[in-house]
Design a protein around this motif. Structure first.
Motif, PDB file in Angstrom:
ATOM      1  N   LEU A 479       0.838  -1.205   0.000  1.00 11.91           N
ATOM      2  CA  LEU A 479       0.000   0.000   0.000  1.00 11.91           C
ATOM      3  C   LEU A 479       0.875   1.258   0.000  1.00 11.91           C
ATOM      4  CD1 LEU A 479      -2.811   1.257   0.106  1.00 11.91           C
ATOM      5  CD2 LEU A 479      -2.781   1.027   2.579  1.00 11.91           C
ATOM      6  N   GLN A 482       2.178   1.705  -3.376  1.00 10.23           N
ATOM      7  CA  GLN A 482       1.122   2.135  -4.293  1.00 10.23           C
ATOM      8  C   GLN A 482       0.832   3.631  -4.159  1.00 10.23           C
ATOM      9  OE1 GLN A 482      -2.377  -0.265  -4.023  1.00 10.23           O
ATOM     10  NE2 GLN A 482      -2.625  -0.115  -6.222  1.00 10.23           N
ATOM     11  N   VAL A 483       0.749   4.099  -2.910  1.00  8.50           N
ATOM     12  CA  VAL A 483       0.483   5.540  -2.744  1.00  8.50           C
ATOM     13  C   VAL A 483       1.708   6.381  -3.113  1.00  8.50           C
ATOM     14  CG1 VAL A 483      -1.380   5.327  -1.061  1.00  8.50           C
ATOM     15  CG2 VAL A 483       0.928   5.540  -0.247  1.00  8.50           C
ATOM     16  N   SER A 486       1.159   6.450  -6.896  1.00  4.31           N
ATOM     17  CA  SER A 486       0.011   7.237  -7.373  1.00  4.31           C
ATOM     18  C   SER A 486       0.044   8.670  -6.855  1.00  4.31           C
ATOM     19  CB  SER A 486      -1.292   6.581  -6.940  1.00  4.31           C
ATOM     20  OG  SER A 486      -1.415   6.641  -5.547  1.00  4.31           O
ATOM     21  N   GLN A 488      -1.363   9.830  -4.409  1.00  4.35           N
ATOM     22  CA  GLN A 488      -2.657  10.261  -3.883  1.00  4.35           C
ATOM     23  C   GLN A 488      -2.567  10.545  -2.379  1.00  4.35           C
ATOM     24  OE1 GLN A 488      -5.648  10.706  -5.806  1.00  4.35           O
ATOM     25  NE2 GLN A 488      -4.043  10.656  -7.330  1.00  4.35           N
ATOM     26  N   ARG A 489      -1.770   9.768  -1.682  1.00  2.26           N
ATOM     27  CA  ARG A 489      -1.554   9.998  -0.246  1.00  2.26           C
ATOM     28  C   ARG A 489      -0.058   9.871   0.025  1.00  2.26           C
ATOM     29  NH1 ARG A 489      -6.837   9.748   2.402  1.00  2.26           N
ATOM     30  NH2 ARG A 489      -5.748  10.101   4.368  1.00  2.26           N
ATOM     31  N   GLU A 493       1.425   8.050   5.811  1.00  3.11           N
ATOM     32  CA  GLU A 493       0.065   7.948   6.348  1.00  3.11           C
ATOM     33  C   GLU A 493      -0.345   6.496   6.575  1.00  3.11           C
ATOM     34  OE1 GLU A 493      -2.979  10.895   4.888  1.00  3.11           O
ATOM     35  OE2 GLU A 493      -1.402  11.258   3.437  1.00  3.11           O
ATOM     36  N   LYS A 496       0.763   5.918   9.933  1.00  2.00           N
ATOM     37  CA  LYS A 496      -0.183   6.599  10.829  1.00  2.00           C
ATOM     38  C   LYS A 496      -1.454   5.757  11.001  1.00  2.00           C
ATOM     39  CE  LYS A 496      -2.762  10.892  11.251  1.00  2.00           C
ATOM     40  NZ  LYS A 496      -3.162  12.123  10.568  1.00  2.00           N
ATOM     41  N   LYS A 497      -1.897   5.186   9.880  1.00  2.00           N
ATOM     42  CA  LYS A 497      -3.102   4.342   9.911  1.00  2.00           C
ATOM     43  C   LYS A 497      -2.885   3.160  10.873  1.00  2.00           C
ATOM     44  CE  LYS A 497      -5.383   1.086   6.902  1.00  2.00           C
ATOM     45  NZ  LYS A 497      -4.840   0.018   6.148  1.00  2.00           N
ATOM     46  N   ILE A 500      -3.129   4.412  14.354  1.00  2.00           N
ATOM     47  CA  ILE A 500      -4.517   4.661  14.789  1.00  2.00           C
ATOM     48  C   ILE A 500      -5.184   3.318  15.106  1.00  2.00           C
ATOM     49  CG2 ILE A 500      -6.776   5.583  14.033  1.00  2.00           C
ATOM     50  CD1 ILE A 500      -5.115   7.973  13.845  1.00  2.00           C
ATOM     51  N   ARG A 504      -6.718   2.150  18.718  1.00  2.00           N
ATOM     52  CA  ARG A 504      -8.102   1.693  18.903  1.00  2.00           C
ATOM     53  C   ARG A 504      -8.154   0.387  19.695  1.00  2.00           C
ATOM     54  NH1 ARG A 504      -9.772   2.788  12.770  1.00  2.00           N
ATOM     55  NH2 ARG A 504     -10.062   5.042  12.908  1.00  2.00           N
TER      56      ARG A 504
ATOM     57  N   ASP B  33      -5.768   1.342  -4.529  1.00  2.00           N
ATOM     58  CA  ASP B  33      -5.071   2.577  -4.199  1.00  2.00           C
ATOM     59  C   ASP B  33      -5.906   3.431  -3.239  1.00  2.00           C
ATOM     60  OD1 ASP B  33      -3.172   4.462  -4.170  1.00  2.00           O
ATOM     61  OD2 ASP B  33      -3.445   5.181  -6.219  1.00  2.00           O
ATOM     62  N   ALA B  34      -5.215   4.150  -2.362  1.00  2.00           N
ATOM     63  CA  ALA B  34      -5.935   4.998  -1.404  1.00  2.00           C
ATOM     64  C   ALA B  34      -6.438   6.260  -2.101  1.00  2.00           C
ATOM     65  CB  ALA B  34      -4.995   5.370  -0.262  1.00  2.00           C
ATOM     66  N   ASN B  36      -7.235  10.118  -2.435  1.00  2.00           N
ATOM     67  CA  ASN B  36      -6.478  11.224  -1.845  1.00  2.00           C
ATOM     68  C   ASN B  36      -7.313  12.048  -0.867  1.00  2.00           C
ATOM     69  OD1 ASN B  36      -7.656  13.508  -3.028  1.00  2.00           O
ATOM     70  ND2 ASN B  36      -6.238  13.540  -4.734  1.00  2.00           N
ATOM     71  N   GLU B  70      -7.885   8.955   8.331  1.00  2.00           N
ATOM     72  CA  GLU B  70      -6.662   8.250   8.739  1.00  2.00           C
ATOM     73  C   GLU B  70      -6.687   6.773   8.365  1.00  2.00           C
ATOM     74  OE1 GLU B  70      -7.591   9.843  12.222  1.00  2.00           O
ATOM     75  OE2 GLU B  70      -6.462  11.671  11.789  1.00  2.00           O
ATOM     76  N   LEU B  72      -7.226   5.584   5.489  1.00  2.00           N
ATOM     77  CA  LEU B  72      -6.825   5.456   4.083  1.00  2.00           C
ATOM     78  C   LEU B  72      -7.761   4.555   3.278  1.00  2.00           C
ATOM     79  CD1 LEU B  72      -2.944   4.985   4.168  1.00  2.00           C
ATOM     80  CD2 LEU B  72      -4.209   7.079   4.215  1.00  2.00           C
TER      81      LEU B  72
END
Lengths: 508, 131
Positions: A479, A482-483, A486, A488-489, A493, A496-497, A500, A504, B33-34, B36, B70, B72
């Motif tokens: 992942l 991939q980001v 791309s 996109q992110r 992160e 970070k995910k 999180i 939880r 893909d995430a 944006n 968060e 994604l």
């Protein structure tokens, strides 16, 4: 002004319970008049001791200043070693900035003055100037592990000066690019070119350093520069000024704009030999020249060196500064993730080493520029090779700020495990490192999601000691890649995910 | 539904359909893909408005309000949720519309008009919603 400064210093160092830190000095057009500004916060001694243990510490880490290399205009100096880059005078010459061009002119004029002194029978003065200009420890550029270099010897200096008398073109009009000297004199390498250039523009660099210190809050101290070049008198003088100092050696540090730094100068011997001399000058029947013969040839045919320089001048647009860290290209990242995911677990066919190698390169690129790569660390413990990835935590995002504040994490350690299943002892192993600069936060990079008992173990670790261990696996790396591809992110992160998700699971 | 609510319904439905079309095409290109941050923020804004219109009864999932940035979410996750919301909006619309048949002078059906209940605002016939 002096009285105010002294009173402030006395007050700041007084034993009224607060040891204050010199934060900033304002100065007027002359560096002699200063205004000291102190922070009223007490020094954080626990953090100071933590900073001393940082792996490959940089000046900003020591002073707890959040600054990534990407954000800084200068190359952030390491405390224990040099920055592995060199100042290339050609970058000043090609710069669109008139200031940079005039500094290049200053370097060239100062170097050519050596030839003038020689023609005026002042060889001794020229020799002394050249020897003093040949080393600039304050900028800390090069490959030294001790941050100390040696000046050139008399013999080499004489060799350099000799060129001004033996080459007619130089005798008449001097150099336009003094780095050509590498093509004429043996043992005169890129570090000398860089140090000479730095010395001749040191006065500018001192001002630049003070400006950057004010901008980012680096503490500065009163220092005495013993080898400061004065372009007005063309001589080296001593001057008292205020600069950041190396916390270990207490020696002054001068910052260098990163736009002037390269791994190798644009004009260099290897490039001259491979791309100019061999294809254009050497004929098939000629004997293959060694370096001494090549330099001799150059000295006797300076017009050929000039032709090479003019070609390189025309290609100036290709001359770019080198960053301290370069991300791997997307195609390479894609290749690396497919290699990682196709590797077997364990040590079959050196799979563990391949895993470490690929993850190191991939991860350092994925998390850049949010995390600057500090070091790959390998050591042997109980006969097993362990490799960690260590990053500087510059609090460059809210997540990184949180782990810094919650878990005291000044450097992030990532433990690589090419195992089918993460076990309790892997978690405990990482747990043992979680002290000092790593704080209470660490990451394990494994191949598969952790089993429930390991997840329970890391939650228990949090409950008992407030330590946070995240476990990333192949899917997370996929992942992230991939980001990264791309755009996109941000790949960070994904971490970070995971954080999180971890929070939880923690008991409220 | 009042005229104000119907106007809001139409606006939100258009936004949902637009987002669904856009994100579905992204999902076809790269479903893992995430999405944006910017697109996710826009999607969440529309979902918040949709939740308000749908109310608890028509909301597609009890434990879902909006996406957590968060987490994604991937393109395909978002496309799936949006399609569920579009279907539920259609269910709500079906409940709130009725048909009116107009006859010719000879007694045959001239046309069927669909109207929002207790208004004279015309709408289109119910879509064939899979249940």
């Amino acid at each position: 002004m002096w009285c105010i400064c002294e009173s402030l210093k006395t007050y700041a160092n007084s034993s009224n319970g607060f040891k204050m830190r010199l934060l900033k000095i304002g100065f007027n057009t002359h560096r002699e008049n200063f205004l000291y500004i102190y922070a009223n916060a007490p020094l954080d001694t626990t953090k100071d001791s933590q900073r001393m243990t940082i792996v490959r510490p940089r000046l900003n880490d020591f002073h707890n200043i959040s600054l990534t290399q990407e954000e800084a205009e200068f190359a952030i100096p390491f405390i224990d070693e040099d920055i592995p880059l060199y100042l290339d005078p050609f970058l000043l010459w090609k710069s669109p900035s008139l200031q940079d061009n005039s500094l290049h002119l200053l370097i060239t004029n100062s170097f050519n003055r050596l030839g003038l002194l020689l023609s005026q029978q002042k060889e001794k003065e020229a020799l002394e100037l050249l020897v003093r200009a040949s080393e600039c420890d304050e900028v800390g550029l090069g490959n030294s592990k001790k941050k100390e270099g040696k000046r050139i010897g008399q013999k080499l200096a004489q060799n350099v000066l000799q060129q001004f008398s033996s080459i007619p073109q130089l005798k008449k009009s001097g150099f336009i690019h003094f780095e050509e000297i590498q093509l004429l004199v043996d043992n005169f390498s890129k570090d000398r070119v860089s140090d000479i250039a730095c010395n001749f523009i040191q006065s500018f660099l001192v001002d630049f350093t003070i400006e950057q210190c004010e901008k980012h809050g680096f503490p500065i101290e009163k220092v005495r520069l013993k080898n400061l070049y004065n372009p007005k008198t063309f001589s080296f003088i001593e001057e008292e000024t205020h600069l950041p100092v190396n916390p270990n050696s207490k020696k002054p540090i001068i910052f260098t704009p990163k736009r002037w730094l390269r791994n190798i100068p644009w004009l260099n011997t290897d490039d001259y030999f491979q791309n100019f001399f061999l294809p254009n000058i050497v004929k098939d029947e000629d004997e293959f020249p060694d370096k001494i013969k090549l330099l001799n040839f150059n000295r006797h045919n300076y017009d050929i060196v000039q032709a090479y320089t003019s070609i390189k001048e025309k290609q100036f647009e290709n001359c770019k500064n080198d960053p301290l860290f370069t991300q791997i290209p997307i195609t390479s990242a894609r290749r690396k993730i497919s290699t990682i995911t196709s590797l077997p677990t364990g040590k079959t066919n050196n799979a563990d080493k391949l895993f470490e190698q690929n993850v190191c390169q991939l991860m350092a690129s994925l998390v850049y520029p949010h995390l600057d790569f500090a070091e790959e660390q390998s050591r042997t413990e109980s006969g097993v090779q362990i490799r960690d990835l260590i990053f500087y935590n510059n609090k460059s995002s809210d997540f990184l700020k949180e782990i810094y504040e919650t878990y005291d994490c000044t450097q992030i350690v990532m433990e690589l495990k090419n195992v089918r299943e993460v076990e309790q002892n892997h978690v405990l192993q990482l747990n043992r490192y979680l002290k000092e600069q790593f704080g209470k936060f660490g990451i394990i990079i494994a191949r598969n999601p952790p089993p429930a008992k390991v997840v329970k173990n890391i939650i228990d670790l949090w409950s008992a000691h407030r330590k946070c261990i995240l476990i990333l696996h192949d899917e997370d790396l996929k992942l992230m890649t991939q980001v990264f591809e791309s755009k996109q992110r941000n790949p960070i992160e994904v971490i970070k995910k995971k954080y999180i998700e971890f929070t939880r699971l923690c008991p409220s | 539904m009042s005229k104000v609510v119907i106007d809001e319904f139409k606006k939100v439905l258009n936004q949902l359909e637009g987002l669904h079309e856009e994100i579905s095409s992204l999902s076809k290109k790269s479903y893992t893909d995430a999405l944006n941050g910017f697109k996710l923020k826009m999607t969440n804004q529309v979902l918040k408005k949709t939740n308000k219109i749908l109310g608890d009864h028509y909301k597609p999932f009890d434990d879902f309000e909006v996406f957590n940035e968060e987490d994604l979410p991937t393109n395909s996750d978002v496309a799936l949720v949006l399609s569920q919301y579009i279907n539920c909006m259609e269910s709500l619309r079906e409940e709130n519309i009725f048909s009116k048949i107009e006859y010719t002078s000879s007694g045959s059906v001239a046309k069927i008009i669909w109207l929002w209940k207790s208004t004279k605002i015309e709408t289109y016939p119910p879509k064939n919603v899979k249940r």
